[in-house]
Design a protein around this motif. Structure first.
Motif, PDB file in Angstrom:
ATOM      1  N   ASP A  23      36.282  13.133  -2.075  1.00  0.00           N
ATOM      2  CA  ASP A  23      37.689  13.371  -1.741  1.00  0.00           C
ATOM      3  C   ASP A  23      38.070  14.759  -2.235  1.00  0.00           C
ATOM      4  O   ASP A  23      37.725  15.138  -3.361  1.00  0.00           O
ATOM      5  N   ASN A  24      38.788  15.512  -1.391  1.00  0.00           N
ATOM      6  CA  ASN A  24      39.255  16.854  -1.733  1.00  0.00           C
ATOM      7  C   ASN A  24      40.767  16.919  -1.577  1.00  0.00           C
ATOM      8  O   ASN A  24      41.343  16.164  -0.786  1.00  0.00           O
ATOM      9  N   GLN A  25      41.392  17.843  -2.281  1.00  0.00           N
ATOM     10  CA  GLN A  25      42.833  18.049  -2.142  1.00  0.00           C
ATOM     11  C   GLN A  25      43.119  19.530  -2.311  1.00  0.00           C
ATOM     12  O   GLN A  25      42.532  20.190  -3.160  1.00  0.00           O
ATOM     13  N   SER A  26      44.027  20.046  -1.457  1.00  0.00           N
ATOM     14  CA  SER A  26      44.424  21.451  -1.564  1.00  0.00           C
ATOM     15  C   SER A  26      45.936  21.539  -1.713  1.00  0.00           C
ATOM     16  O   SER A  26      46.679  20.682  -1.226  1.00  0.00           O
ATOM     17  N   PHE A  27      46.373  22.598  -2.382  1.00  0.00           N
ATOM     18  CA  PHE A  27      47.792  22.934  -2.510  1.00  0.00           C
ATOM     19  C   PHE A  27      47.991  24.312  -1.908  1.00  0.00           C
ATOM     20  O   PHE A  27      47.225  25.233  -2.181  1.00  0.00           O
ATOM     21  N   SER A  28      49.014  24.455  -1.073  1.00  0.00           N
ATOM     22  CA  SER A  28      49.353  25.749  -0.468  1.00  0.00           C
ATOM     23  C   SER A  28      50.806  26.047  -0.805  1.00  0.00           C
ATOM     24  O   SER A  28      51.705  25.290  -0.430  1.00  0.00           O
ATOM     25  N   ALA A  29      51.033  27.149  -1.502  1.00  0.00           N
ATOM     26  CA  ALA A  29      52.368  27.485  -1.981  1.00  0.00           C
ATOM     27  C   ALA A  29      53.286  28.005  -0.879  1.00  0.00           C
ATOM     28  O   ALA A  29      54.502  27.834  -0.964  1.00  0.00           O
ATOM     29  N   PHE A  30      52.714  28.623   0.162  1.00  0.00           N
ATOM     30  CA  PHE A  30      53.539  29.336   1.136  1.00  0.00           C
ATOM     31  C   PHE A  30      53.503  28.701   2.520  1.00  0.00           C
ATOM     32  O   PHE A  30      52.452  28.253   2.979  1.00  0.00           O
ATOM     33  N   GLU A  31      54.637  28.722   3.191  1.00  0.00           N
ATOM     34  CA  GLU A  31      54.683  28.361   4.610  1.00  0.00           C
ATOM     35  C   GLU A  31      53.819  29.360   5.380  1.00  0.00           C
ATOM     36  O   GLU A  31      53.794  30.544   5.062  1.00  0.00           O
ATOM     37  N   GLY A  32      53.106  28.881   6.379  1.00  0.00           N
ATOM     38  CA  GLY A  32      52.256  29.767   7.172  1.00  0.00           C
ATOM     39  C   GLY A  32      50.871  29.970   6.598  1.00  0.00           C
ATOM     40  O   GLY A  32      50.117  30.818   7.084  1.00  0.00           O
ATOM     41  N   THR A  33      50.507  29.202   5.569  1.00  0.00           N
ATOM     42  CA  THR A  33      49.150  29.283   5.033  1.00  0.00           C
ATOM     43  C   THR A  33      48.189  28.650   6.037  1.00  0.00           C
ATOM     44  O   THR A  33      48.375  27.506   6.447  1.00  0.00           O
ATOM     45  N   VAL A  34      47.181  29.425   6.442  1.00  0.00           N
ATOM     46  CA  VAL A  34      46.152  28.932   7.363  1.00  0.00           C
ATOM     47  C   VAL A  34      44.866  28.754   6.576  1.00  0.00           C
ATOM     48  O   VAL A  34      44.416  29.670   5.891  1.00  0.00           O
ATOM     49  N   ARG A  35      44.283  27.569   6.699  1.00  0.00           N
ATOM     50  CA  ARG A  35      42.974  27.297   6.104  1.00  0.00           C
ATOM     51  C   ARG A  35      42.054  26.889   7.255  1.00  0.00           C
ATOM     52  O   ARG A  35      42.234  25.858   7.873  1.00  0.00           O
ATOM     53  N   LEU A  58      53.571  24.043   7.441  1.00  0.00           N
ATOM     54  CA  LEU A  58      54.833  24.220   8.150  1.00  0.00           C
ATOM     55  C   LEU A  58      56.010  24.405   7.207  1.00  0.00           C
ATOM     56  O   LEU A  58      57.146  24.570   7.651  1.00  0.00           O
ATOM     57  N   GLU A  59      55.740  24.401   5.917  1.00  0.00           N
ATOM     58  CA  GLU A  59      56.769  24.588   4.893  1.00  0.00           C
ATOM     59  C   GLU A  59      56.075  24.999   3.607  1.00  0.00           C
ATOM     60  O   GLU A  59      54.849  24.928   3.517  1.00  0.00           O
ATOM     61  N   PRO A  60      56.830  25.416   2.583  1.00  0.00           N
ATOM     62  CA  PRO A  60      56.199  25.756   1.301  1.00  0.00           C
ATOM     63  C   PRO A  60      55.749  24.499   0.547  1.00  0.00           C
ATOM     64  O   PRO A  60      56.213  23.390   0.821  1.00  0.00           O
ATOM     65  N   ASP A  61      54.870  24.710  -0.423  1.00  0.00           N
ATOM     66  CA  ASP A  61      54.459  23.679  -1.380  1.00  0.00           C
ATOM     67  C   ASP A  61      53.891  22.432  -0.690  1.00  0.00           C
ATOM     68  O   ASP A  61      54.387  21.318  -0.848  1.00  0.00           O
ATOM     69  N   VAL A  62      52.828  22.643   0.055  1.00  0.00           N
ATOM     70  CA  VAL A  62      52.191  21.572   0.832  1.00  0.00           C
ATOM     71  C   VAL A  62      50.886  21.158   0.156  1.00  0.00           C
ATOM     72  O   VAL A  62      50.107  22.000  -0.299  1.00  0.00           O
TER      73      VAL A  62
END
Length: 196
Positions: free
Chosen positions: A47-59, A124-128
């Motif tokens: 199991d993996n988990q990621s955090f993205s602080a900014f809207e528009g983060t592309v992984r 699509l939003e911050p803090d995802v």
């Protein structure tokens, strides 16, 4: 569990049932029996988990080559994303085509991305936060990707005015035309994902 997509065809959109009361809700996020009933015959090992602080983060667009190819079961546990699967199976009539699904923490949707597909998402939003199960361990020597904005794939990314937020690695990935696929077509073309 509600399922969209042709059972066993590959990319599958799922919505596990939630049971709510005055306290909130409960949801079974994974059940082997439910997955098998939906045509997903996969053994998850990590199991993996990621955090993205900014809207528009592309992984993405990411994949792992054999012998450590990975299928993924992706869900958004905080916020919302658009999730993408691109067919990269050599000989497929839908090679280079993609499907997309909006995954939200509120809705609990999940996308199963089988081996032979590149995967990406945009916040699509911050803090995802995004959690996903995979069928093989991370193997850096098998790690690969295709550049996120390849025009031949034609993803219409829902970018904010500030543009995409990318890792240095994702900025320099090869195009689909430069990619030599290690994945074989299994006879099942990519099907559109109906809306849940």
């Amino acid at each position: 569990m509600i399922v969209s997509g042709d059972r066993g065809c590959g990319v599958t959109l799922l919505r596990p049932r939630r049971f709510g009361d005055a306290r909130g809700w409960f949801m079974e996020t994974y059940s082997e029996a439910s997955a098998l009933a939906a045509g997903i015959d996969a053994r998850f090992v990590q199991d993996n988990q990621s955090f993205s602080a900014f809207e528009g983060t592309v992984r993405g667009l990411h994949y792992q080559r054999p012998p450590h190819a990975q299928a993924k079961l992706v869900r958004c546990v905080r916020g919302s994303i658009m999730d993408y699967a691109v067919d990269i199976r050599r000989g497929s009539p839908t090679y280079g085509h993609h499907v997309a699904a909006k995954l939200t923490a509120e809705g609990g949707e999940q996308l199963f991305v089988p081996v032979g597909f590149a995967h990406a998402f945009i916040t699509l939003e911050p803090d995802v936060e995004v959690a996903y199960k995979v069928t093989d361990v991370y193997a850096p020597d098998c790690d690969g990707g295709i550049v996120w904005n390849d025009s031949t794939i034609g993803i219409d990314w829902p970018l904010p005015e500030t543009g995409a937020v990318l890792s240095d690695k994702d900025k320099v990935l090869p195009t689909l035309a430069e990619f030599d696929s290690p994945f074989e077509y299994d006879g099942r073309p990519l099907e559109p994902l109906p809306t849940l």
